[in-house]
Design a protein around this motif. Structure first.
Motif, PDB file in Angstrom:
ATOM      1  N   ASN A  36     -51.573 -93.382  -3.982  1.00 40.63           N
ATOM      2  CA  ASN A  36     -52.452 -94.089  -3.076  1.00 40.63           C
ATOM      3  C   ASN A  36     -53.950 -94.179  -3.655  1.00 40.63           C
ATOM      4  OD1 ASN A  36     -51.625 -94.747  -0.255  1.00 40.63           O
ATOM      5  ND2 ASN A  36     -50.526 -92.613  -1.054  1.00 40.63           N
ATOM      6  N   CYS A  37     -54.275 -93.181  -4.551  1.00 42.12           N
ATOM      7  CA  CYS A  37     -56.119 -93.216  -5.319  1.00 42.12           C
ATOM      8  C   CYS A  37     -55.729 -93.061  -6.190  1.00 42.12           C
ATOM      9  CB  CYS A  37     -56.235 -91.406  -4.950  1.00 42.12           C
ATOM     10  SG  CYS A  37     -55.985 -90.596  -3.512  1.00 42.12           S
ATOM     11  N   THR A  38     -55.177 -93.685  -7.224  1.00 38.00           N
ATOM     12  CA  THR A  38     -55.211 -94.174  -8.622  1.00 38.00           C
ATOM     13  C   THR A  38     -56.026 -94.741  -8.876  1.00 38.00           C
ATOM     14  OG1 THR A  38     -53.404 -94.189  -8.499  1.00 38.00           O
ATOM     15  CG2 THR A  38     -53.777 -92.885  -9.196  1.00 38.00           C
ATOM     16  N   ALA A  39     -56.198 -96.194  -8.289  1.00 38.45           N
ATOM     17  CA  ALA A  39     -56.476 -97.785  -7.922  1.00 38.45           C
ATOM     18  C   ALA A  39     -58.348 -97.365  -8.523  1.00 38.45           C
ATOM     19  CB  ALA A  39     -55.998 -98.193  -7.319  1.00 38.45           C
ATOM     20  N   CYS A  40     -58.301 -96.267  -7.929  1.00 42.79           N
ATOM     21  CA  CYS A  40     -60.190 -96.210  -7.657  1.00 42.79           C
ATOM     22  C   CYS A  40     -60.699 -95.447  -8.338  1.00 42.79           C
ATOM     23  CB  CYS A  40     -60.551 -96.072  -5.811  1.00 42.79           C
ATOM     24  SG  CYS A  40     -60.317 -97.154  -5.283  1.00 42.79           S
ATOM     25  N   HIS A  41     -59.844 -93.935  -8.445  1.00 41.55           N
ATOM     26  CA  HIS A  41     -60.422 -92.459  -9.089  1.00 41.55           C
ATOM     27  C   HIS A  41     -59.967 -92.712 -10.146  1.00 41.55           C
ATOM     28  CE1 HIS A  41     -62.649 -91.583  -5.712  1.00 41.55           C
ATOM     29  NE2 HIS A  41     -61.307 -91.223  -4.465  1.00 41.55           N
ATOM     30  N   ASN A  42     -58.305 -93.248 -11.503  1.00 44.56           N
ATOM     31  CA  ASN A  42     -57.865 -93.562 -11.665  1.00 44.56           C
ATOM     32  C   ASN A  42     -57.187 -92.128 -11.787  1.00 44.56           C
ATOM     33  OD1 ASN A  42     -58.944 -91.270 -13.863  1.00 44.56           O
ATOM     34  ND2 ASN A  42     -61.111 -91.990 -13.414  1.00 44.56           N
ATOM     35  N   PHE A  43     -55.754 -92.405 -12.884  1.00 45.35           N
ATOM     36  CA  PHE A  43     -55.347 -91.348 -12.930  1.00 45.35           C
ATOM     37  C   PHE A  43     -55.716 -89.860 -13.444  1.00 45.35           C
ATOM     38  CE2 PHE A  43     -55.360 -91.753 -16.940  1.00 45.35           C
ATOM     39  CZ  PHE A  43     -55.227 -90.533 -17.670  1.00 45.35           C
ATOM     40  N   ASN A  44     -56.418 -89.123 -13.662  1.00 44.66           N
ATOM     41  CA  ASN A  44     -56.958 -88.353 -13.466  1.00 44.66           C
ATOM     42  C   ASN A  44     -58.244 -88.041 -13.442  1.00 44.66           C
ATOM     43  OD1 ASN A  44     -56.758 -86.085 -15.425  1.00 44.66           O
ATOM     44  ND2 ASN A  44     -58.279 -86.524 -16.987  1.00 44.66           N
ATOM     45  N   GLY A  45     -58.443 -88.327 -11.417  1.00 41.63           N
ATOM     46  CA  GLY A  45     -59.370 -88.045 -10.715  1.00 41.63           C
ATOM     47  C   GLY A  45     -60.486 -88.357 -11.550  1.00 41.63           C
ATOM     48  N   ARG A  46     -60.805 -88.721 -12.491  1.00 39.10           N
ATOM     49  CA  ARG A  46     -62.024 -89.196 -12.556  1.00 39.10           C
ATOM     50  C   ARG A  46     -63.048 -89.618 -12.536  1.00 39.10           C
ATOM     51  NH1 ARG A  46     -63.867 -84.728 -16.256  1.00 39.10           N
ATOM     52  NH2 ARG A  46     -62.111 -84.238 -17.752  1.00 39.10           N
ATOM     53  N   GLY A  47     -62.855 -91.307 -11.468  1.00 39.16           N
ATOM     54  CA  GLY A  47     -63.356 -92.185 -11.063  1.00 39.16           C
ATOM     55  C   GLY A  47     -63.375 -93.171 -11.323  1.00 39.16           C
ATOM     56  N   GLY A  48     -64.972 -94.435 -10.898  1.00 34.93           N
ATOM     57  CA  GLY A  48     -64.398 -95.522 -11.920  1.00 34.93           C
ATOM     58  C   GLY A  48     -65.384 -96.308 -10.862  1.00 34.93           C
ATOM     59  N   ALA A  49     -65.164 -97.985 -11.500  1.00 34.99           N
ATOM     60  CA  ALA A  49     -66.801 -97.892 -10.830  1.00 34.99           C
ATOM     61  C   ALA A  49     -65.815 -99.151  -8.997  1.00 34.99           C
ATOM     62  CB  ALA A  49     -66.859 -99.408 -12.442  1.00 34.99           C
ATOM     63  N   MET A  50     -65.907 -99.735  -8.495  1.00 34.10           N
ATOM     64  CA  MET A  50     -66.354-100.068  -8.135  1.00 34.10           C
ATOM     65  C   MET A  50     -66.646-101.772  -7.450  1.00 34.10           C
ATOM     66  SD  MET A  50     -63.566 -98.391  -6.152  1.00 34.10           S
ATOM     67  CE  MET A  50     -63.670 -98.954  -4.791  1.00 34.10           C
ATOM     68  N   PRO A  51     -66.307-102.525  -6.968  1.00 33.65           N
ATOM     69  CA  PRO A  51     -67.189-103.437  -6.741  1.00 33.65           C
ATOM     70  C   PRO A  51     -68.509-103.309  -6.081  1.00 33.65           C
ATOM     71  CG  PRO A  51     -64.994-104.029  -5.256  1.00 33.65           C
ATOM     72  CD  PRO A  51     -65.052-102.446  -6.364  1.00 33.65           C
ATOM     73  N   ARG A  52     -68.985-104.563  -6.197  1.00 32.90           N
ATOM     74  CA  ARG A  52     -71.164-104.551  -5.298  1.00 32.90           C
ATOM     75  C   ARG A  52     -71.756-102.766  -5.374  1.00 32.90           C
ATOM     76  NH1 ARG A  52     -69.831-107.395   0.798  1.00 32.90           N
ATOM     77  NH2 ARG A  52     -68.903-109.093  -0.529  1.00 32.90           N
ATOM     78  N   GLY A  53     -71.201-102.822  -6.814  1.00 36.94           N
ATOM     79  CA  GLY A  53     -72.251-101.509  -7.361  1.00 36.94           C
ATOM     80  C   GLY A  53     -72.271-100.468  -6.506  1.00 36.94           C
ATOM     81  N   GLY A  54     -70.727-100.053  -5.927  1.00 38.63           N
ATOM     82  CA  GLY A  54     -70.243 -99.074  -5.992  1.00 38.63           C
ATOM     83  C   GLY A  54     -69.084 -98.623  -7.050  1.00 38.63           C
TER      84      GLY A  54
END
Length: 290
Positions: free
Chosen positions: A173-191
């Protein structure tokens, strides 16, 4: 007998003295007060009542939050530069306020695509008062107890099972945004999805429960409290696990790793080929036409 009568008479005259009644009264009050102090149940007089806490929270809300969220938490529907100025807080519950204010995300200086974590503006008492006031507007998720997100008290086997279950939930449920290591990542529209390393378990639980910013809402019907606790246990485990692989590139996932492979791996091969070609012995004899 006469001696006893004379002694009793003197005592009787002292009891009828003007100060005798006052002394007896003071002695009775002293004994009563001592017994009450020793035997009466402790009173939490230093704790504000729920009504006082809500009133304090309303004052803080009107001074710091009403400009964007409205005087009654109804929200400001005006859209500026594609962002809503302040959403309605009716029904968000105390958990949402505790997360946003407790991590310093609120109050914001101006609306934007992302509310970054920053130093808090309110102390614990003021945060609790704001949460109590918003919770009084309409029912919503409550602030979790430590037992809801802590694995203290579990056996070693139960902890391993909790971490394993939490890893499966997080990877699904979470790796698509926070990646597999929980380090976070970029999102659309500046988020962006924030880095989860070092985040307190309570705030991760509240984020799962309330869905801040672009994050989806995992209510207790979708993800049980025990499953939320397992996710928190998994994130704690990956933070405590040493990086045996060496250079991890920040744990940002396949994009950074693929770019490193292209630039460092293939680039080094191309450089080696050029070096070999430049140092190859060439014949100086001219070709003779047949």
């Amino acid at each position: 007998m006469r001696v006893l009568n004379r002694t009793a008479g003197r005592l009787s005259r002292h009891r009828r003295g003007p100060l005798a009644g006052l002394a007896v009264l003071l002695l009775g009050l002293l004994i009563s007060g001592s017994l009450y102090t020793a035997l009466a149940p402790a009173q939490a007089d230093n704790q504000p009542s729920e009504t006082d806490q809500v009133a304090q929270g309303k004052e803080l809300f009107l001074a710091s939050c009403a400009f964007c969220h409205g005087k009654n938490g109804e929200g400001m529907p005006t859209v500026r530069e594609g962002y809503q100025v302040g959403p309605s807080l009716v029904g968000v519950g105390a958990a949402a306020v505790d997360f946003q204010v407790g991590t310093g995300r609120m109050p914001m200086a101006s609306p934007g695509a992302q509310a970054p974590r920053k130093p808090v503006a309110f102390n614990d008492e003021e945060t609790a008062a704001l949460a109590a006031y918003v919770a009084s507007l309409a029912p919503g998720p409550a602030i979790p107890n430590e037992s809801d997100y802590s694995i203290e008290g579990l056996s070693d086997e139960e902890r391993e099972e909790a971490i394993s279950r939490g890893g499966q939930i997080f990877l699904t449920n979470c790796t698509a945004c926070h990646n597999f290591n929980g380090r976070g990542g970029a999102m659309p529209r500046g988020g962006y999805a924030p880095n989860l390393h070092g985040v307190e378990g309570k705030y991760i639980f509240e984020a799962l429960l309330t869905g801040p910013q672009a994050m989806p809402n995992f209510s207790n019907g979708n993800l049980s409290p025990d499953e939320k606790r397992d996710v928190i246990a998994y994130l704690g485990s990956i933070q405590d696990t040493p990086e045996y692989a060496g250079f991890t590139l920040g744990g940002l996932g396949p994009v950074s790793e693929g770019m490193f492979a292209w630039l460092a791996g293939i680039g080094s091969l191309v450089g080696a080929a050029i070096w070999i070609a430049s140092h190859t012995t060439r014949s100086k004899k001219s070709k003779v036409n047949a």
